[in-house]
Design a protein around this motif. Structure first.
Motif, PDB file in Angstrom:
ATOM      1  N   VAL A 289       1.191  -1.099  -0.287  1.00 38.26           N
ATOM      2  CA  VAL A 289      -0.080   0.018   0.370  1.00 38.26           C
ATOM      3  C   VAL A 289       1.376   1.599  -0.016  1.00 38.26           C
ATOM      4  CG1 VAL A 289      -1.366   1.121   1.672  1.00 38.26           C
ATOM      5  CG2 VAL A 289      -1.613  -0.973   1.157  1.00 38.26           C
ATOM      6  N   LEU A 290       1.953   1.080   0.904  1.00 36.01           N
ATOM      7  CA  LEU A 290       3.063   2.175   0.778  1.00 36.01           C
ATOM      8  C   LEU A 290       3.508   2.336  -0.625  1.00 36.01           C
ATOM      9  CD1 LEU A 290       3.924   4.355   2.723  1.00 36.01           C
ATOM     10  CD2 LEU A 290       6.003   3.126   3.171  1.00 36.01           C
ATOM     11  N   HIS A 291       3.770   2.005  -1.043  1.00 35.05           N
ATOM     12  CA  HIS A 291       3.867   1.660  -2.722  1.00 35.05           C
ATOM     13  C   HIS A 291       3.422   2.369  -3.555  1.00 35.05           C
ATOM     14  CE1 HIS A 291       5.447   0.343  -6.606  1.00 35.05           C
ATOM     15  NE2 HIS A 291       6.594   0.817  -6.132  1.00 35.05           N
TER      16      HIS A 291
ATOM     17  N   ALA B 110      -1.917   3.747   3.894  1.00 34.04           N
ATOM     18  CA  ALA B 110      -0.111   4.808   3.827  1.00 34.04           C
ATOM     19  C   ALA B 110       0.307   5.858   5.137  1.00 34.04           C
ATOM     20  CB  ALA B 110      -0.030   5.083   2.293  1.00 34.04           C
ATOM     21  N   LEU B 111      -0.409   7.221   5.155  1.00 33.80           N
ATOM     22  CA  LEU B 111      -0.319   7.519   5.577  1.00 33.80           C
ATOM     23  C   LEU B 111       0.596   7.518   7.612  1.00 33.80           C
ATOM     24  CD1 LEU B 111      -2.212  10.891   4.806  1.00 33.80           C
ATOM     25  CD2 LEU B 111       0.228  10.874   4.542  1.00 33.80           C
TER      26      LEU B 111
ATOM     27  N   SER C 201       6.974  13.739   2.124  1.00 41.71           N
ATOM     28  CA  SER C 201       7.292  14.749   3.344  1.00 41.71           C
ATOM     29  C   SER C 201       7.585  13.782   3.999  1.00 41.71           C
ATOM     30  CB  SER C 201       6.236  15.351   3.225  1.00 41.71           C
ATOM     31  OG  SER C 201       6.346  16.509   2.252  1.00 41.71           O
ATOM     32  N   LEU C 202       6.917  12.956   4.569  1.00 43.66           N
ATOM     33  CA  LEU C 202       6.829  11.637   5.910  1.00 43.66           C
ATOM     34  C   LEU C 202       8.077  11.183   5.353  1.00 43.66           C
ATOM     35  CD1 LEU C 202       3.952  11.268   6.846  1.00 43.66           C
ATOM     36  CD2 LEU C 202       5.154  12.221   7.985  1.00 43.66           C
ATOM     37  N   LEU C 203       8.499  10.329   4.395  1.00 41.36           N
ATOM     38  CA  LEU C 203       9.715   9.459   4.040  1.00 41.36           C
ATOM     39  C   LEU C 203      10.888   9.917   4.297  1.00 41.36           C
ATOM     40  CD1 LEU C 203       8.516   6.820   1.398  1.00 41.36           C
ATOM     41  CD2 LEU C 203       8.588   6.553   3.533  1.00 41.36           C
TER      42      LEU C 203
ATOM     43  N   ARG D  69      -8.148  13.077  13.635  1.00 35.55           N
ATOM     44  CA  ARG D  69      -9.545  13.080  13.134  1.00 35.55           C
ATOM     45  C   ARG D  69      -9.409  13.435  11.135  1.00 35.55           C
ATOM     46  NH1 ARG D  69      -9.636  18.136  16.502  1.00 35.55           N
ATOM     47  NH2 ARG D  69      -9.455  19.195  14.170  1.00 35.55           N
ATOM     48  N   THR D  70      -8.301  13.621  11.128  1.00 41.53           N
ATOM     49  CA  THR D  70      -8.511  13.356   9.521  1.00 41.53           C
ATOM     50  C   THR D  70      -7.804  12.100   8.922  1.00 41.53           C
ATOM     51  OG1 THR D  70      -7.904  15.667   9.022  1.00 41.53           O
ATOM     52  CG2 THR D  70      -7.999  14.352   7.019  1.00 41.53           C
ATOM     53  N   TYR D  71      -7.319  11.539   9.525  1.00 41.27           N
ATOM     54  CA  TYR D  71      -6.688  10.356   9.055  1.00 41.27           C
ATOM     55  C   TYR D  71      -6.853   8.691   9.778  1.00 41.27           C
ATOM     56  CZ  TYR D  71      -3.971  14.176   6.621  1.00 41.27           C
ATOM     57  OH  TYR D  71      -3.547  14.925   5.400  1.00 41.27           O
ATOM     58  N   TYR D  72      -7.091   8.978  10.907  1.00 44.47           N
ATOM     59  CA  TYR D  72      -7.433   7.857  11.860  1.00 44.47           C
ATOM     60  C   TYR D  72      -8.935   6.966  12.008  1.00 44.47           C
ATOM     61  CZ  TYR D  72      -2.316   8.828  13.072  1.00 44.47           C
ATOM     62  OH  TYR D  72      -0.679   9.026  13.223  1.00 44.47           O
ATOM     63  N   ASP D  73      -8.726   7.926  11.415  1.00 48.08           N
ATOM     64  CA  ASP D  73     -11.229   7.422  11.202  1.00 48.08           C
ATOM     65  C   ASP D  73     -11.564   6.610  10.374  1.00 48.08           C
ATOM     66  OD1 ASP D  73     -11.529   9.275  13.755  1.00 48.08           O
ATOM     67  OD2 ASP D  73     -12.594  11.087  12.757  1.00 48.08           O
TER      68      ASP D  73
END
Length: 217
Positions: free
Chosen positions: A39-41, A114-115, A194-196, A213-217
């Motif tokens: 998924v990350l790739h 992925a995030l 940016s995270l990588l 709230r944005t990415y974990y729900d």
């Protein structure tokens, strides 16, 4: 199959850099690491894909050239049917670059996964602050460097630092743009590249709530 992991962040005071309290965040990840990497790739290749902007015109797209320059026979010159032929100056281009958009679609939930994978992988190198710099009255790169050193962050040019805030101000942006190894992002604009790239991450407390709230729900 998904599993839940709990991340316990220590919120650090912006005054004396001492822990104030802990904040728990639960994230959902794939059970198998191979699925996470797949998924990350996919998310990385989707972000890195570029649109080709160079666009040349063929003889049918160049303006003009409707009239035959001269008659077919009797002039002694080579025959010509249009002054927009690729052989002519101002004519079309043969095999030139054309605008092309490579499509590499990824689902919204895949991108969020992925995030979450990256945020979990960067957990040990992440610092959560109550307020990183407060309200800057004027742009000051020196203030940013001093604050980074206060949190024991390596300001060496080879060490990439990612600062995530709830909303970046103009003074904060102007203070960080001269630092080649420092990137400033809003919490709702974090991305895979940016995270990588980041070796160390510093996040404001309010920004962490937005990420939750944005990415974990």
């Amino acid at each position: 199959m998904n599993i839940k992991k709990r991340l316990i962040y220590s919120i650090i005071s912006s005054q004396d850099t001492s822990p104030i309290y802990n904040q728990n965040i639960e994230i959902r990840l794939c059970k198998q690491d191979s699925n996470n990497m797949y998924v990350l790739h996919r998310a990385l290749t989707q972000q890195l894909i570029k649109k080709r902007n160079a666009h040349t015109k063929t003889r049918s797209e160049v303006r003009g050239g409707g009239k035959k320059p001269w008659k077919q026979k009797g002039t002694g010159r080579a025959r010509a049917g249009s002054n927009r032929s690729p052989l002519w100056r101002g004519g079309g281009v043969i095999f030139g670059p054309r605008t092309k958009q490579n499509k590499n679609k990824i689902n919204k939930k895949e991108k969020q996964l992925a995030l979450r994978i990256l945020i979990e992988n960067k957990f040990k190198n992440t610092i959560i602050t109550e307020d990183f710099v407060g309200k800057l009255k004027e742009p000051s790169t020196k203030t940013i460097i001093n604050n980074l050193k206060k949190y024991n962050l390596d300001t060496n040019i080879n060490n990439n630092i990612l600062i995530i805030v709830s909303k970046k101000s103009d003074n904060l942006y102007l203070s960080t743009r001269n630092l080649k190894n420092v990137e400033l992002l809003n919490a709702n604009s974090i991305n895979i590249v940016s995270l990588l790239k980041a070796n160390q991450i510093i996040i404001n407390k309010d920004a962490l709530n937005i990420i939750n709230r944005t990415y974990y729900d």
